[in-house]
Design a protein around this motif. Sequence first.
Motif, short mmCIF file in Angstrom:
data_model
loop_
_atom_site.label_atom_id
_atom_site.label_comp_id
_atom_site.label_asym_id
_atom_site.label_seq_id
_atom_site.Cartn_x
_atom_site.Cartn_y
_atom_site.Cartn_z
N HIS A 41 -8.46 5.84 2.92
CA HIS A 41 -8.00 5.39 4.24
C HIS A 41 -6.96 6.32 4.87
O HIS A 41 -6.84 6.38 6.08
CB HIS A 41 -7.40 3.98 4.14
N SER A 42 -6.19 7.01 4.04
CA SER A 42 -5.05 7.76 4.57
C SER A 42 -5.40 9.18 4.99
O SER A 42 -4.63 9.81 5.72
CB SER A 42 -3.93 7.81 3.52
N ASP A 118 3.32 6.48 -2.01
CA ASP A 118 2.83 5.09 -2.01
C ASP A 118 2.10 4.77 -3.31
O ASP A 118 2.26 3.68 -3.87
CB ASP A 118 1.88 4.84 -0.83
N ALA A 119 1.30 5.71 -3.79
CA ALA A 119 0.56 5.49 -5.04
C ALA A 119 1.51 5.21 -6.19
O ALA A 119 1.25 4.35 -7.04
CB ALA A 119 -0.32 6.70 -5.34
N MET A 136 6.75 1.79 2.21
CA MET A 136 5.49 2.54 2.15
C MET A 136 5.39 3.51 3.32
O MET A 136 5.89 3.23 4.41
CB MET A 136 4.30 1.58 2.18
N SER A 137 4.71 4.62 3.08
CA SER A 137 4.54 5.63 4.12
C SER A 137 3.25 5.44 4.90
O SER A 137 3.20 5.71 6.10
CB SER A 137 4.52 7.02 3.48
N ASP A 143 -0.65 -2.14 3.68
CA ASP A 143 -1.63 -3.22 3.62
C ASP A 143 -1.78 -3.80 2.21
O ASP A 143 -2.27 -4.91 2.03
CB ASP A 143 -3.00 -2.73 4.12
N LEU A 144 -1.41 -3.00 1.19
CA LEU A 144 -1.54 -3.46 -0.18
C LEU A 144 -0.30 -4.21 -0.68
O LEU A 144 -0.27 -4.70 -1.80
CB LEU A 144 -1.85 -2.29 -1.11
N CYS A 145 0.74 -4.28 0.18
CA CYS A 145 1.94 -5.01 -0.19
C CYS A 145 1.84 -6.45 0.34
O CYS A 145 1.24 -6.69 1.38
CB CYS A 145 3.18 -4.36 0.42
#
Length: 147
Positions: A41-42, A118-119, A136-137, A143-145
Motif C-alpha cells: 500500500h505504501s 512502521d514495520a 506511524m508514518s 490503518d493497522l493501529c
Amino acid sequence: MENVFNKICEYAESIFTCRSELHGPAHWRRVDINAQLLTEHSGADIIVVRLFAYLHDSCRLDDGRDHMHGPRAANNLPDLPESFITISSTQMQLLEYAIRHHTDGITSDDPTIGTCWDADRLDLGRVGITPIAERMSTQAGKDLCFQ
Ligand SMILES: [Fe+2]
Ligand SMILES: [Fe+2]
C-alpha cells in the motif's frame, strides 16, 4: 529472493552479540512480514525495507535503551558482504538513514523510510507497548493501529 534474505538474516545473527529474544531474529522476521504487507500500500522500495528488517537491530548490545544501536548498525553497513545483494546508491542512502534514525522516535514522509519505521513499530506489542497511529508514518501503518 528468499535465499538472499535468509543469508542476510544469517549474517545479521553472526554479528548479533546481544542474543536477545526481544530484539533478535524472531522480531526481524516479523518486521519483514510487516514491511512486505505495508509495501503493498505504501509504495516503498521492497528491497530496502526487507534489508532494514534484518539489519536494523543487529548491533544492539542489550535489551535496554541502547540508543546508539541504530547508528552502530548504520556504520556497519559497508561490512555487509557485496556478494549477498547489490543495491543502488539511492537504496543504500535510504537504508542507511532508516537504520541510523530508527530509534529517534520521529516519522517520515518518505514512503520507504516510513515503511521501515512502521514495520518495526507495529511489533512493539512484544515489549508491552501498543502501537499508536500518531507514531506511524504511512497511512497503511496508521490503518493497522487500533488507536
Ligand atoms: Fe531498534
Ligand atoms: Fe526493531
